[in-house]
Design a protein around this motif. Structure first.
Motif, PDB file in Angstrom:
ATOM      1  N   ASN A   1       0.841  -1.270   0.157  1.00  0.00           N
ATOM      2  CA  ASN A   1      -0.163   0.184   0.368  1.00  0.00           C
ATOM      3  C   ASN A   1       0.639   1.181   0.462  1.00  0.00           C
ATOM      4  O   ASN A   1       0.135   2.301   0.425  1.00  0.00           O
ATOM      5  CB  ASN A   1      -0.411  -0.442   1.435  1.00  0.00           C
TER       6      ASN A   1
ATOM      7  N   THR B   1      -0.670   3.255  -4.789  1.00  0.00           N
ATOM      8  CA  THR B   1      -1.226   1.718  -5.185  1.00  0.00           C
ATOM      9  C   THR B   1      -2.104   2.014  -4.143  1.00  0.00           C
ATOM     10  O   THR B   1      -2.424   2.657  -3.140  1.00  0.00           O
ATOM     11  CB  THR B   1       0.191   1.047  -4.512  1.00  0.00           C
ATOM     12  N   ASP B   2      -3.441   0.703  -4.459  1.00  0.00           N
ATOM     13  CA  ASP B   2      -4.086  -0.255  -3.299  1.00  0.00           C
ATOM     14  C   ASP B   2      -4.203  -0.555  -3.470  1.00  0.00           C
ATOM     15  O   ASP B   2      -4.575  -1.947  -3.595  1.00  0.00           O
ATOM     16  CB  ASP B   2      -5.181   0.746  -4.297  1.00  0.00           C
ATOM     17  N   GLU B   3      -3.174  -1.705  -2.477  1.00  0.00           N
ATOM     18  CA  GLU B   3      -2.379  -2.792  -1.550  1.00  0.00           C
ATOM     19  C   GLU B   3      -3.114  -3.158   0.277  1.00  0.00           C
ATOM     20  O   GLU B   3      -2.754  -3.757   0.545  1.00  0.00           O
ATOM     21  CB  GLU B   3      -1.374  -3.070  -1.103  1.00  0.00           C
TER      22      GLU B   3
END
Length: 318
Positions: A45, A49-51
């Motif tokens: 993340n 980013t979208d983790e």
């Protein structure tokens, strides 16, 4: 209880603990750094980013360090700054920043508290350097935005390599001691008056140039109009003479007679020759309405008859 039963319970508990230690949750507002014996192994993340979500790590061997992913604010306490004229200023500012590279941040700073401590130190230095070369009125007035951009760029350069991104630096207020405020105000007023006088003088000079240009254009237009009118008048006279010449050539006697009539018409006003019915009446009113000769034409033989008749119907105008 049998030894194998106790061992089984211990193993089960250890398995449960290991299982619980194998998973961790990364919040959407956080970024995670997985470490193994102090070395970074995984990133989750990071900015851009979208983790977020449930993640796995090796239990008891790997550890997780989390940092805030959001933009962070840092209030800078009052800073005493001496301007270029050695007058004291009290500056209140704040910094907007975020952790851009969690690995560099971990290696150079470690914790957010340490990052804020170094940011305060660097921001204090950059504000003093930027404002120490300016006059108080320049800091207070229109150049503040440029100064804040300069401080932001210099702070970004000074803090580089630490995984921090400086978003903005803003000066919330600049206070002056009471004895300094009036002097700064007087200098600012004098500067504005000088600028106003300069602008006014430039405006007057520009107005004179515009008026001079307008007068020049007016003179040129009038001259061109006169020239064109003379050309038109000359062409009209030439055409008139041409018509007269053509008429004279057709019948010279009639042309001379017509010209004499035109001369007589100009010599007498409208109604100069009274009607015979009107001449029979008498009295002042009839005499006032009688025709009077305005100008008697001299040596116009063809007009003698008209003159005699006008003299019979009225008296000459004196």
């Amino acid at each position: 209880m049998k030894p194998f039963g106790i061992l089984g319970i211990v193993v089960a508990i250890a398995a449960i603990v290991a299982l619980l230690n194998s998973f961790f949750i990364v919040d959407q507002r956080q970024q995670a750094l997985v470490l193994q014996v102090g070395a970074a192994k995984e990133f989750y993340n990071e900015p851009g980013t979208d983790e977020a979500g449930l993640k796995f790590k090796i239990p008891f061997i790997q550890s997780v360090v989390t940092y805030d992913k959001r933009n962070l604010g840092l209030d800078v306490p009052d800073i005493e700054v001496f301007a270029s004229n050695q007058e004291q200023l009290i500056v209140d500012a704040f910094v907007r920043w975020r952790i851009e590279d969690p690995l560099e941040f971990y290696q150079r700073l470690g914790t957010q508290r340490e990052a804020e401590r170094q940011l305060l130190r660097f921001t204090d230095t950059q504000i003093r350097n930027a404002l120490g070369n300016q006059l108080p009125e320049e800091i207070i007035s229109g150049q503040r935005s440029e100064l804040m951009d300069q401080i932001r760029d210099e702070l970004s350069a000074a803090i580089s390599g630490r995984g921090i991104d400086i978003i903005d630096v803003r000066i919330k207020r600049v206070d002056l001691p009471a004895d300094v405020s009036q002097r700064v105000f007087d200098r600012m007023a004098a500067t504005r008056n000088q600028q106003a006088e300069q602008i006014r003088a430039e405006g007057d000079e520009r107005a004179k140039l515009v008026r001079a240009e307008a007068d020049r254009e007016r003179t040129v237009l009038l001259a061109e109009a006169r020239r064109e009118s003379e050309q038109i008048r000359g062409a009209g006279d030439a055409k008139r003479n041409e018509i007269y010449a053509e008429a004279y050539g057709q019948d010279a006697e009639f042309f001379r007679f017509q010209r004499a009539l035109i001369a007589c018409e100009k010599a007498f006003g409208v109604g100069d020759i009274g009607d015979s019915a009107d001449t029979e009446s008498s009295g002042p009113r009839a005499q006032q309405q009688a025709t009077r000769i305005v100008v008697g034409p001299d040596q116009l033989g063809l007009c003698d008859e008209f003159i005699d008749q006008a003299q019979q119907n009225g008296r000459p105008r004196r």
